[in-house]
Structure formats: C-alpha cells, structure tokens
Write a protein that holds these residues in place. Structure first.
Motif, PDB file in Angstrom:
ATOM      1  N   ASP A 325       0.817  -1.203   0.000  1.00  0.00           N
ATOM      2  CA  ASP A 325       0.000   0.000   0.000  1.00  0.00           C
ATOM      3  C   ASP A 325       0.857   1.262   0.000  1.00  0.00           C
ATOM      4  OD1 ASP A 325      -3.022  -1.015   1.073  1.00  0.00           O
ATOM      5  OD2 ASP A 325      -1.330  -2.288   1.606  1.00  0.00           O
ATOM      6  N   THR A 326       0.279   2.324  -0.579  1.00  0.00           N
ATOM      7  CA  THR A 326       0.849   3.663  -0.469  1.00  0.00           C
ATOM      8  C   THR A 326      -0.082   4.500   0.395  1.00  0.00           C
ATOM      9  OG1 THR A 326      -0.262   4.306  -2.521  1.00  0.00           O
ATOM     10  CG2 THR A 326       2.016   3.555  -2.683  1.00  0.00           C
ATOM     11  N   ILE A 327       0.501   5.373   1.207  1.00  0.00           N
ATOM     12  CA  ILE A 327      -0.304   6.116   2.176  1.00  0.00           C
ATOM     13  C   ILE A 327       0.265   7.525   2.336  1.00  0.00           C
ATOM     14  CG2 ILE A 327       1.039   5.324   4.184  1.00  0.00           C
ATOM     15  CD1 ILE A 327      -1.663   5.079   5.701  1.00  0.00           C
ATOM     16  N   ILE A 328      -0.630   8.509   2.503  1.00  0.00           N
ATOM     17  CA  ILE A 328      -0.207   9.899   2.680  1.00  0.00           C
ATOM     18  C   ILE A 328      -0.992  10.524   3.826  1.00  0.00           C
ATOM     19  CG2 ILE A 328      -1.851  10.728   0.914  1.00  0.00           C
ATOM     20  CD1 ILE A 328       0.159  12.984   0.292  1.00  0.00           C
ATOM     21  N   ASP A 329      -0.332  11.352   4.575  1.00  0.00           N
ATOM     22  CA  ASP A 329      -0.960  12.094   5.665  1.00  0.00           C
ATOM     23  C   ASP A 329      -0.941  13.580   5.318  1.00  0.00           C
ATOM     24  OD1 ASP A 329      -2.122  12.383   8.308  1.00  0.00           O
ATOM     25  OD2 ASP A 329      -0.199  13.248   8.913  1.00  0.00           O
ATOM     26  N   ILE A 330      -2.067  14.254   5.469  1.00  0.00           N
ATOM     27  CA  ILE A 330      -2.196  15.673   5.157  1.00  0.00           C
ATOM     28  C   ILE A 330      -2.172  16.471   6.463  1.00  0.00           C
ATOM     29  CG2 ILE A 330      -3.617  17.450   4.069  1.00  0.00           C
ATOM     30  CD1 ILE A 330      -2.525  15.322   2.145  1.00  0.00           C
ATOM     31  N   GLY A 331      -1.333  17.488   6.513  1.00  0.00           N
ATOM     32  CA  GLY A 331      -1.220  18.282   7.741  1.00  0.00           C
ATOM     33  C   GLY A 331      -0.473  17.532   8.826  1.00  0.00           C
ATOM     34  N   CYS A 343       0.693   4.793  11.936  1.00  0.00           N
ATOM     35  CA  CYS A 343       1.160   3.730  11.035  1.00  0.00           C
ATOM     36  C   CYS A 343       1.404   2.395  11.737  1.00  0.00           C
ATOM     37  CB  CYS A 343       2.420   4.189  10.298  1.00  0.00           C
ATOM     38  SG  CYS A 343       2.068   5.369   8.973  1.00  0.00           S
ATOM     39  N   PRO A 344       2.006   2.387  12.932  1.00  0.00           N
ATOM     40  CA  PRO A 344       2.214   1.103  13.598  1.00  0.00           C
ATOM     41  C   PRO A 344       0.920   0.346  13.904  1.00  0.00           C
ATOM     42  CG  PRO A 344       3.647   2.768  14.560  1.00  0.00           C
ATOM     43  CD  PRO A 344       2.700   3.488  13.640  1.00  0.00           C
ATOM     44  N   LEU A 345      -0.202   1.067  14.018  1.00  0.00           N
ATOM     45  CA  LEU A 345      -1.479   0.411  14.290  1.00  0.00           C
ATOM     46  C   LEU A 345      -1.918  -0.486  13.147  1.00  0.00           C
ATOM     47  CD1 LEU A 345      -3.523   3.365  15.839  1.00  0.00           C
ATOM     48  CD2 LEU A 345      -2.794   1.304  17.028  1.00  0.00           C
ATOM     49  N   PHE A 350       4.767  -0.390   4.196  1.00  0.00           N
ATOM     50  CA  PHE A 350       4.179   0.393   3.118  1.00  0.00           C
ATOM     51  C   PHE A 350       5.203   0.605   2.005  1.00  0.00           C
ATOM     52  CE2 PHE A 350       1.561   1.503   6.767  1.00  0.00           C
ATOM     53  CZ  PHE A 350       0.285   1.474   6.226  1.00  0.00           C
ATOM     54  N   LYS A 351       4.696   0.555   0.772  1.00  0.00           N
ATOM     55  CA  LYS A 351       5.549   0.811  -0.384  1.00  0.00           C
ATOM     56  C   LYS A 351       5.977   2.276  -0.424  1.00  0.00           C
ATOM     57  CE  LYS A 351       5.503   0.483  -5.441  1.00  0.00           C
ATOM     58  NZ  LYS A 351       4.668   0.109  -6.626  1.00  0.00           N
ATOM     59  N   ARG A 352       5.094   3.138   0.059  1.00  0.00           N
ATOM     60  CA  ARG A 352       5.395   4.577   0.076  1.00  0.00           C
ATOM     61  C   ARG A 352       4.614   5.244   1.203  1.00  0.00           C
ATOM     62  NH1 ARG A 352       4.079   8.993  -4.779  1.00  0.00           N
ATOM     63  NH2 ARG A 352       5.410  10.682  -4.011  1.00  0.00           N
ATOM     64  N   ILE A 353       5.318   6.040   2.004  1.00  0.00           N
ATOM     65  CA  ILE A 353       4.696   6.811   3.073  1.00  0.00           C
ATOM     66  C   ILE A 353       5.070   8.280   2.855  1.00  0.00           C
ATOM     67  CG2 ILE A 353       4.540   7.230   5.560  1.00  0.00           C
ATOM     68  CD1 ILE A 353       5.515   4.382   6.017  1.00  0.00           C
ATOM     69  N   LYS A 372      14.771   9.490   7.998  1.00  0.00           N
ATOM     70  CA  LYS A 372      15.689   8.378   7.762  1.00  0.00           C
ATOM     71  C   LYS A 372      15.407   7.170   8.648  1.00  0.00           C
ATOM     72  CE  LYS A 372      19.402  11.435   6.198  1.00  0.00           C
ATOM     73  NZ  LYS A 372      20.799  11.892   6.425  1.00  0.00           N
ATOM     74  N   LYS A 373      14.538   7.350   9.632  1.00  0.00           N
ATOM     75  CA  LYS A 373      14.235   6.256  10.554  1.00  0.00           C
ATOM     76  C   LYS A 373      13.172   5.309   9.999  1.00  0.00           C
ATOM     77  CE  LYS A 373      15.210   8.968  14.742  1.00  0.00           C
ATOM     78  NZ  LYS A 373      14.619   9.481  16.017  1.00  0.00           N
ATOM     79  N   ILE A 374      12.326   5.827   9.120  1.00  0.00           N
ATOM     80  CA  ILE A 374      11.189   5.060   8.610  1.00  0.00           C
ATOM     81  C   ILE A 374      11.432   4.692   7.154  1.00  0.00           C
ATOM     82  CG2 ILE A 374       8.686   5.032   8.304  1.00  0.00           C
ATOM     83  CD1 ILE A 374       9.511   5.367  11.197  1.00  0.00           C
ATOM     84  N   LYS A 375      11.328   3.413   6.858  1.00  0.00           N
ATOM     85  CA  LYS A 375      11.563   2.922   5.508  1.00  0.00           C
ATOM     86  C   LYS A 375      10.515   3.474   4.541  1.00  0.00           C
ATOM     87  CE  LYS A 375      12.212  -1.388   2.920  1.00  0.00           C
ATOM     88  NZ  LYS A 375      12.164  -2.871   2.988  1.00  0.00           N
ATOM     89  N   ASN A 376      10.954   3.871   3.357  1.00  0.00           N
ATOM     90  CA  ASN A 376      10.097   4.364   2.272  1.00  0.00           C
ATOM     91  C   ASN A 376       9.298   5.616   2.656  1.00  0.00           C
ATOM     92  OD1 ASN A 376      10.904   2.135   0.707  1.00  0.00           O
ATOM     93  ND2 ASN A 376       9.249   0.867   1.542  1.00  0.00           N
ATOM     94  N   CYS A 377       9.845   6.401   3.569  1.00  0.00           N
ATOM     95  CA  CYS A 377       9.145   7.590   4.046  1.00  0.00           C
ATOM     96  C   CYS A 377       9.732   8.856   3.417  1.00  0.00           C
ATOM     97  CB  CYS A 377       9.224   7.682   5.571  1.00  0.00           C
ATOM     98  SG  CYS A 377       8.461   9.153   6.260  1.00  0.00           S
ATOM     99  N   GLU A 378       8.863   9.766   3.040  1.00  0.00           N
ATOM    100  CA  GLU A 378       9.306  11.056   2.515  1.00  0.00           C
ATOM    101  C   GLU A 378       8.460  12.173   3.107  1.00  0.00           C
ATOM    102  OE1 GLU A 378       7.712  11.699  -1.767  1.00  0.00           O
ATOM    103  OE2 GLU A 378       7.835   9.499  -1.527  1.00  0.00           O
ATOM    104  N   PHE A 379       9.040  13.351   3.189  1.00  0.00           N
ATOM    105  CA  PHE A 379       8.343  14.538   3.687  1.00  0.00           C
ATOM    106  C   PHE A 379       8.187  15.527   2.540  1.00  0.00           C
ATOM    107  CE2 PHE A 379       9.411  12.640   7.650  1.00  0.00           C
ATOM    108  CZ  PHE A 379       8.551  13.189   8.594  1.00  0.00           C
ATOM    109  N   ARG A 380       6.962  16.064   2.387  1.00  0.00           N
ATOM    110  CA  ARG A 380       6.683  16.984   1.289  1.00  0.00           C
ATOM    111  C   ARG A 380       5.958  18.230   1.791  1.00  0.00           C
ATOM    112  NH1 ARG A 380       6.726  14.083  -3.785  1.00  0.00           N
ATOM    113  NH2 ARG A 380       6.163  16.075  -4.733  1.00  0.00           N
ATOM    114  N   VAL A 381       6.360  19.378   1.279  1.00  0.00           N
ATOM    115  CA  VAL A 381       5.582  20.599   1.497  1.00  0.00           C
ATOM    116  C   VAL A 381       4.401  20.545   0.531  1.00  0.00           C
ATOM    117  CG1 VAL A 381       5.551  23.112   1.345  1.00  0.00           C
ATOM    118  CG2 VAL A 381       7.581  21.930   2.241  1.00  0.00           C
TER     119      VAL A 381
END
Length: 566
Positions: A325-331, A343-345, A350-353, A372-381
């Motif tokens: 799954d790919t997942i995104i959080d807003i705000g 996410c741990p719940l 995830f393929k992409r966070i 860098k602690k979470i695999k496949n994680c990125e931060f976006r403005v």
C-alpha cells in the motif's frame, strides 16, 4: 425596468422568495465580532427587500448599509422611502462594469447580498469579480439568491422570432440569463467562484414553480421587461398578449396554462450562493505554528485522538493483499503522530509513506528527525487547497488527515484534491476536523478585550466555519458527493479529552495557537491564562476539572469524522 412603483406593486414572486430565502439562509452570514458590519446589496430595486428582509437581521451597531442598483430611478425611489435608516446610503452601480470600483465602495464591505438580480447580468465573471472586490481585504462573505433558469426568458426568445416584435428585441441576449441553457449551472458557479478566489463556497439549486393569474403575470412582466418602453403604447397590450400565448405554448413537462382557473404554473430554477473572501492573513494559518519542538512535547491530544480514530476505522480500509500500500498524511506537522502512533497500528509495511504539511519549517524538522528512521518515508511541502504535484495525483491507496481541515478556508478545493490524490481503483480517506468547541468562543471573547484585541484582528478568519454551521455533516456530505466520493460516512462526534492538568492543556494550545507568535514573549503565559479562563466561562455548565483524577482538566469539542472512497 424604469418604473419603481410599478415594479414594487408587481414583484410578488421576488418578494415572497426573498422572505423565505433570508429566513432560511441568513444564519450563514458571519457577522463581525464588534458588530460594526458594513453591507451592500446588489440590485436593490425599489429597496423594499433590503428594508424588510436584510435590515432586520443586521447587528444594532452596524456601520453602513448600502442600497445599489443600475437604475437611478430605483435608487431615487429607495432613497425617498428608506433614507431614515441609520447609516444608509444609495448608490447607482453597474455590477458588471469593467471600470474601477469607486474608492468608497472598493474593499469597504463585510457582506454582499443580492436577490434575483444576477440572472440579468450577462458578464457573470466580471460581476462576481466586482463583488469579490467590494469585500474588505481582510475578508467577508456573500449571500446571493439568483435564478439561472427562468421560463420568462424562453418566452421572450420565442417572441423575438415574431417579425412584428423582432425589431424591438434585437438585443435579446443582453437581457437573458447567461445560464439559461447551461447544462450544469451549479458546477459552472462553483468553478467560477473558485477561479475568482472565493473560499468556503456553497451552491445549491432548486427547481421551483410559481403560480400566477394571467393578469398578475402580465403586470409582473410589464414591470421588468426592458422591451416595453420601446414599443408604442397602442401596441403594448398586443405585445403582452402575444407573450402570454408564447409562454403557454412552451414545450414543458406539464401544461403551463390551467384553463379552469386561468392561471399559469411557471417553472424556474433558484440558485442559492454563499461564499467567503479569504483574508490574506489566513494563508499563514499553518505557517505560524512555528515551534516544532513545543508541538512535539505537548501534542498528547493529537496523538491519543488519531490513534483512537485510526484503530476504529482501519477495518474499513481497502488494504492491498500484497501489502504494498501507499499512504499519505495531510497536515502532518512534524510527522510524529502519523509515523509513531498511526502507522504502527496498521501492522504492515508500506511501499510509500508521505508526510505532508504546508509549513516548510515543520516539514524540515520532521525530515531531519524521522525521515531516515522510517523505511520508504518522505516529507513533502504540500498545500492541500492548491495545485497538486504531478507525481502525487492518483498515487495513494489511503489518505489520512487529523485535525488539519478546519484550518483550510477553501474546503471544496481541499476535498477535490484529496479525491485526486487517491488511486482511481478504490482509494479511501479517513479525516478528522476540529469542528466545534468553546476553544473558538474563548478566542472570540479575547478578541473583544482591550488587552488582546490588537493581536487578534483576524480572529474570524481562524474560527472554523463548521463552528457556526447549522448542519456541518450535511455540508460535508454534499461536497463529497459533488467531488465523486462514494461509501461516504460523516459524523459529528462529541469528544472529551482529559489532560493531566490545566497547565498541560495550555501548553498544547500554545503550541497550536495562531496568536501567540504575535504576542511579546513576556505576555504569552498571561494570554494563555486568559484564554483558559475565557473557555471555561464559555461553557459554564461543563465540568472542566475532573472529579476522579485530581488536577486533571477536561477539554470538550466536537470533531467531524469523515470516511469515504474514491
């Protein structure tokens, strides 16, 4: 429409609908905190609707009430009959003019109203642009009743094909609603409001029918038809008779003329429009929550509530069987709530966070501490109410957002973008919003005090529109339906969160407050003390101090919980 008295005597439908309209929808108007509102009405005609329907609902301390119309004769009539109203003014105004608005009109109003005028305006974009510009730079709202379709215009169109009357009707297109034959006038108006820059816009259309006696309808048409003054007096009765024959013979779902009682049942479409002009300061709502470390140390409510809601709704998610799954959080702010709690719940990789936020400071802090602690994680403005990056559209199986949407003025655009971020094959979203609370009432109270008012001039812009809404659930369901969502579940849930102490509560509120950054550091604790005291007074019958846990502090609010699928 040059005879004010004739129009006053004959506009039965307009007056009747206006009474119902303002009774039903005037609660949407967001009056100023200090009661010093300025309002202008567009297309006031003889002024009776403003006097009977708008003036009575205005605050007693209003500062300005302006009647306006394109016809000088109408304004002279209105001035003669209503000049006694305090702080009233009467302006000849062409709302679709491309000329610059006068200085005493441009940016001078908190509210713009209009009743059955704008269907007569050919250049809708210019009219609504001018309406936008009438509102103050710090924001304001509009409440408009118009009619995108009126059978009368079809009658005039049919009559214009008659060789006898065609010479008097060569400019027919300038006196016909530009939305008369638009397939989806609601969507047209939503797109127009968004393009101009309005936010929190809501448009509703209703199919209506009004019954006239034939003679009453003739009188009504004669009062508003622009063609009558051009026609020789000895031919005017013939014109009206031919017009009635044309109306009777219009192709409709039912006979428009009832021979038994000599009445006409005439269809029209009513459009109700509410929208706000955002304050430019509103764009800084999330940018000013600029203390990542304080937020990290105090966001216990955000953590607990997100965990509870995510756990409750995760069984509804369309999880991929291959667990990619790919997942995104807003705000996301700094991302700690989403990455450490939510996410741990879900118990899967995830393929992409993606953690996203409008505040670049928060995003950078999150990237540094969690990226860098979470695999496949990125931060976006990301501005969820702005233009989406191409690499994000249709890319996510799941979209979540906790206590962010209440900060966004353009709700409809935000939901449209949420829809666009989800994958077309059944992506789902889970959203919460801080909708109602004495929290808002406390800030509104402080904004009226001499001590803090100078720091809170834009308090209305930071007060969630759902706090005032009569039916926030219905409003959200309508927007989601318009965007294309299905399997929609929306609820307004009363919630109480218990902090260990009132000091813990104040620290959390300080971390998310829109005002503390403006207040000198040595006064910020005093401000938060006054805020907590005002909130307690705003809900006097609620037990803020916990009887079971000594020193604990109960914080009440109502949250919107939204689950939907694309």
């Amino acid at each position: 429409m040059d005879d004010p008295q004739l129009y006053y005597d004959a506009h039965e439908l307009q007056k009747k609908d206006a009474i119902v309209f303002y009774k039903q929808f005037s609660s949407k108007i967001r009056w100023r905190n200090d009661g010093s509102d300025a309002l202008i009405d567009i297309g006031s005609g003889p002024g009776d609707v403003v006097y009977d329907c708008i003036y009575p609902i205005m605050p007693d301390t209003y500062q300005r009430l302006v009647f306006s119309d394109i016809k000088n004769s109408m304004m002279e009539y209105a001035r003669e009959h209503y000049h006694h109203l305090p702080n009233s003014d009467f302006k000849v105004l062409n709302i679709e003019s491309h000329e610059e608005l006068l200085n005493d009109l441009k940016g001078q109003f908190d509210h713009v109203t209009s009743n059955y005028c704008l269907q007569l305006v050919v250049d809708q974009r210019q009219a609504f642009t001018n309406i936008y510009n009438l509102l103050r730079p710090e924001g304001g709202d509009i409440l408009i009743n118009t009619a995108p379709y009126v059978s009368l215009f079809d009658g005039f169109t049919g009559l214009s094909h008659n060789d006898k009357w065609a010479p008097y009707m060569e400019d027919l297109q300038y006196f016909t609603s530009p939305l008369q034959h638009v397939e989806d006038p609601k969507q047209y108006m939503l797109d127009l409001l968004e393009a101009i820059g309005f936010c929190d816009y809501q448009v509703e259309t209703r199919d209506r029918v009004h019954t006239y006696s034939v003679e009453a309808y003739k009188a009504s048409v004669k009062a508003i038809a622009p063609y009558i003054p051009r026609i020789p007096i000895h031919l005017q009765d013939d014109f009206m008779n031919d017009f009635i024959d044309t109306i009777i013979n219009l192709d409709w779902d039912y006979p428009l003329f009832n021979k038994e009682d000599n009445t006409l049942r005439l269809p029209y479409k009513q459009m109700i429009i509410y929208a706000r002009k955002p304050c430019f300061l509103f764009k800084t709502v999330v940018l000013k929550m600029d203390n990542p470390k304080l937020y990290q140390e105090t966001n216990e409510l955000q953590r607990a509530n997100a965990a509870s809601i995510a756990k409750e709704f995760s069984p509804k998610f369309n999880w991929r069987s291959e667990k990619l799954d790919t997942i995104i959080d807003i705000g996301s702010a700094i991302g700690d709530v989403f990455l450490e709690v939510v996410c741990p719940l879900f118990g899967r990789q995830f393929k992409r966070i993606v953690c996203s936020d409008l505040n670049s400071n928060m995003v950078e802090y999150g990237r540094k501490h969690y990226g860098k602690k979470i695999k496949n994680c990125e931060f976006r403005v990301l501005n969820i109410a702005g233009e989406l990056p191409g690499d994000m559209k249709g890319q996510f199986d799941h979209l979540l957002s906790f206590f962010c949407l209440q900060l966004i003025p353009n709700q409809r655009k935000a939901f449209q973008n949420i829809y666009s971020l989800l994958r077309p094959s059944g992506g789902n979203c889970l959203l919460t919003a801080f909708a109602r609370s004495p929290y808002y009432d406390a800030y509104l109270h402080l904004s009226k005090t001499e001590r803090w008012s100078s720091y809170m001039v834009d308090v209305e812009k930071y007060t969630c529109s759902w706090h005032y809404a009569y039916d926030p659930v219905g409003e959200v369901e309508e927007i989601l339906g318009d965007c294309g969502f299905h399997d929609v579940h929306v609820q307004l849930r009363p919630t109480i969160y218990t902090y260990g102490s009132i000091e813990d509560f104040k620290k959390n509120m300080k971390a998310v407050s829109h005002y503390t950054h403006r207040i000198p550091a040595e006064l910020q604790d005093e401000f938060m003390n006054d805020f907590a005291e005002a909130m307690i007074k705003a809900k006097p019958h609620f037990k803020f101090f916990n009887c079971v846990r000594q020193g604990a502090f109960n914080f009440p609010f109502e949250q919107l919980i939204i689950f939907a699928r694309r």
